[in-house]
Design a protein around this motif. Structure first.
Motif, short mmCIF file in Angstrom:
data_model
loop_
_atom_site.label_atom_id
_atom_site.label_comp_id
_atom_site.label_asym_id
_atom_site.label_seq_id
_atom_site.Cartn_x
_atom_site.Cartn_y
_atom_site.Cartn_z
N PRO A 115 -33.49 -48.61 38.36
CA PRO A 115 -33.51 -49.05 39.76
C PRO A 115 -32.36 -48.47 40.58
N ILE A 116 -31.18 -48.33 39.94
CA ILE A 116 -30.03 -47.78 40.66
C ILE A 116 -30.26 -46.31 40.99
N LEU A 117 -30.68 -45.55 39.97
CA LEU A 117 -30.95 -44.12 40.18
C LEU A 117 -32.08 -43.94 41.19
N GLY A 118 -33.11 -44.78 41.05
CA GLY A 118 -34.25 -44.69 41.95
C GLY A 118 -33.88 -44.99 43.39
N THR A 119 -33.04 -45.97 43.59
CA THR A 119 -32.62 -46.35 44.95
C THR A 119 -31.85 -45.20 45.62
N ILE A 120 -30.97 -44.56 44.85
CA ILE A 120 -30.23 -43.41 45.39
C ILE A 120 -31.18 -42.26 45.71
N GLY A 144 -48.40 -47.47 42.96
CA GLY A 144 -48.05 -46.57 44.06
C GLY A 144 -48.68 -46.97 45.38
N LYS A 145 -49.82 -47.65 45.31
CA LYS A 145 -50.52 -48.06 46.54
C LYS A 145 -49.91 -49.30 47.18
N ILE A 146 -49.25 -50.14 46.39
CA ILE A 146 -48.80 -51.43 46.93
C ILE A 146 -47.30 -51.47 47.24
N ILE A 147 -46.57 -50.39 46.91
CA ILE A 147 -45.12 -50.39 47.17
C ILE A 147 -44.82 -49.67 48.48
N PRO A 148 -43.65 -49.92 49.07
CA PRO A 148 -43.23 -49.16 50.25
C PRO A 148 -42.96 -47.71 49.85
N LYS A 149 -43.63 -46.77 50.45
CA LYS A 149 -43.55 -45.38 50.00
C LYS A 149 -42.18 -44.75 50.22
N THR A 150 -41.48 -45.15 51.25
CA THR A 150 -40.15 -44.57 51.47
C THR A 150 -39.15 -45.05 50.42
N ARG A 151 -39.52 -46.08 49.67
CA ARG A 151 -38.63 -46.60 48.63
C ARG A 151 -39.32 -46.54 47.27
N SER A 152 -40.15 -45.53 47.10
CA SER A 152 -40.95 -45.42 45.87
C SER A 152 -40.09 -45.28 44.62
N ASN A 153 -38.97 -44.53 44.72
CA ASN A 153 -38.10 -44.35 43.55
C ASN A 153 -37.48 -45.68 43.11
N GLU A 154 -37.05 -46.45 44.09
CA GLU A 154 -36.46 -47.77 43.78
C GLU A 154 -37.46 -48.65 43.05
N PHE A 155 -38.69 -48.70 43.57
CA PHE A 155 -39.68 -49.59 42.95
C PHE A 155 -40.23 -49.03 41.65
N TYR A 156 -40.34 -47.71 41.53
CA TYR A 156 -40.74 -47.15 40.24
C TYR A 156 -39.62 -47.33 39.21
N GLY A 157 -38.40 -47.54 39.67
CA GLY A 157 -37.32 -47.89 38.77
C GLY A 157 -37.59 -49.24 38.12
N PHE A 158 -38.02 -50.22 38.92
CA PHE A 158 -38.41 -51.53 38.37
C PHE A 158 -39.62 -51.39 37.46
N TYR A 159 -40.56 -50.56 37.87
CA TYR A 159 -41.76 -50.28 37.06
C TYR A 159 -41.34 -49.76 35.69
N ASN A 160 -40.34 -48.89 35.68
CA ASN A 160 -39.83 -48.33 34.44
C ASN A 160 -39.21 -49.40 33.55
N ILE A 161 -38.46 -50.31 34.17
CA ILE A 161 -37.85 -51.41 33.40
C ILE A 161 -38.93 -52.24 32.69
N PHE A 162 -39.93 -52.66 33.45
CA PHE A 162 -40.97 -53.51 32.88
C PHE A 162 -41.78 -52.76 31.83
N GLY A 163 -41.96 -51.46 32.03
CA GLY A 163 -42.70 -50.67 31.06
C GLY A 163 -41.95 -50.46 29.77
N LYS A 164 -40.64 -50.19 29.86
CA LYS A 164 -39.85 -49.91 28.67
C LYS A 164 -39.54 -51.18 27.88
N PHE A 165 -39.12 -52.25 28.57
CA PHE A 165 -38.74 -53.46 27.86
C PHE A 165 -39.94 -54.25 27.35
N SER A 166 -41.12 -53.86 27.80
CA SER A 166 -42.31 -54.52 27.28
C SER A 166 -42.53 -54.20 25.81
N ALA A 167 -41.89 -53.13 25.31
CA ALA A 167 -42.10 -52.70 23.92
C ALA A 167 -41.33 -53.56 22.92
#
Length: 361
Positions: A7-12, A285-308
């Protein structure tokens, strides 16, 4: 490490020009340490393990920005199709260098030692990685972005804190992420634990490699089919279909006894694994704010990785208590049921935002 930093990297990276720079940085980290395998002596396993971790950090880090580029390269109407093609060709592409290595190893067509052949495989992987990244470097640009800030890092932390503080504003996104956490946990667990399950059934290592390879080849056309069907029936419907197929897989696992049963299960996984991954990515990708896609895909990454974590733990506990691996796999049906029910309440409604596209102010 990447999940926590995502999320930090994505927000930047949501600032103009930052997304591709971060993508390139992590790509080169992954490539460099894949090449580094070639120069590690065989007895230096700890150093090799360290390089492996760093190469995975490069791969996982690059994927955050690769996924978020989805909103830049297409429209909402075509997002399911594009995401599906991305996953499909990813499955196919990953098989080609692997098959080349297996053929060379099995036939001895190249008059080299096993060590040289392995080093060649690592080198081929790195070259493959770079060559097929060139089209993205040359043709893909960050279309949605936040205008440049004099203090991007400080401002990014402030924006991330504001997002976390105002999560109620993004209830639909949070609901999707929680649903995704559960059902993708089941998907990842079945794929990652398949080899262990196969060993319990007495299947040889060579056969397991062939099964997993064929599963990826099956995933290629079926992922594309999911993308095509989503255009007609909607991404949400197809994700629910994939969840239903995984529930059937969990139930079928109870009755598995032979290698033939394992093949059937693997082929069923191949029919839906790529589809559920691709459509989940495009739906998000359809439901997030597109100008902040990296920030929200950062959260997506967290939930995807820690789900394992939860899936393997559940499977392991049930298998130990019952003495049967089949019941461990069957227990994963709980994750798909919870994820599916929660996903029913997610709406395909874009979050409100003030869009800033390339060339617009």
């Amino acid at each position: 490490m990447i999940s926590l930093l995502a999320p930090i990297l994505g927000t930047i990276a949501d600032y103009q020009f930052f997304k591709k720079r971060f993508f390139s940085l992590f790509t080169w980290i992954g490539v460099a340490f894949t090449v580094a395998f070639v120069f590690v002596p065989g007895d230096q396993w700890l150093l090799l393990l360290g390089f492996y971790v760093l190469s995975l950090i490069g791969f996982a880090g690059a994927n955050i920005f690769y996924d978020s580029f989805l909103v830049d390269v297409t429209t909402n109407e075509r997002m399911d199709k594009i995401s599906s093609y991305g996953y499909a060709f990813g499955y196919l592409g990953s098989c080609i260098p692997f098959i080349a290595f297996i053929v060379c190893q099995a036939t001895g067509i190249l008059p080299v030692s096993q060590t040289t052949l392995l080093n060649g495989a690592f080198l081929l992987t790195a070259i493959w990685w770079v060559v097929f990244t060139i089209p993205l470097w040359r043709n893909v640009q960050q279309v949605y972005y936040i205008p440049h800030d004099k203090k991007p890092v400080r401002s990014s932390f402030l924006r991330l804190g504001k997002t976390l503080k105002n999560m109620r504003q993004y209830r639909n996104i949070v609901l999707f992420l929680v649903a995704y956490f559960f059902y993708i946990d089941g998907v990842d667990t079945i794929f990652r634990m398949a080899s262990s399950y196969g060993v319990d059934l007495g299947i040889s290592d060579t056969t397991l490699i062939i099964v997993l390879l064929v599963t990826q080849l099956v995933a290629f056309p079926f992922t594309i089919i999911y993308g095509q069907l989503a255009k007609r029936f909607g991404g949400k419907s197809l994700i629910l279909v994939a969840i239903s197929i995984y529930i059937i897989i969990c139930i079928y696992a109870i009755f598995m006894k032979t290698a033939a049963d394992f093949w059937i299960l693997a082929m069923l996984v191949g029919t839906s694994q790529g589809g559920i991954q691709a459509l989940s990515r495009s739906y998000f990708g359809k439901i997030i704010p597109k100008t902040r896609s990296n920030e929200f895909y950062g959260f997506y990454n967290i939930f995807g990785k820690f789900s394992a974590i939860m899936g393997p733990a559940l499977m392991g506990v049930i298998a130990q208590l019952t003495g049967h691996t089949q019941y461990g796999v069957a227990s994963l049906v709980v994750l798909f049921m919870i994820g599916g029910v929660l996903f029913l309440f997610v709406k395909e409604t874009p979050a409100e935002e003030n869009l800033v596209r390339q060339g617009e102010r």
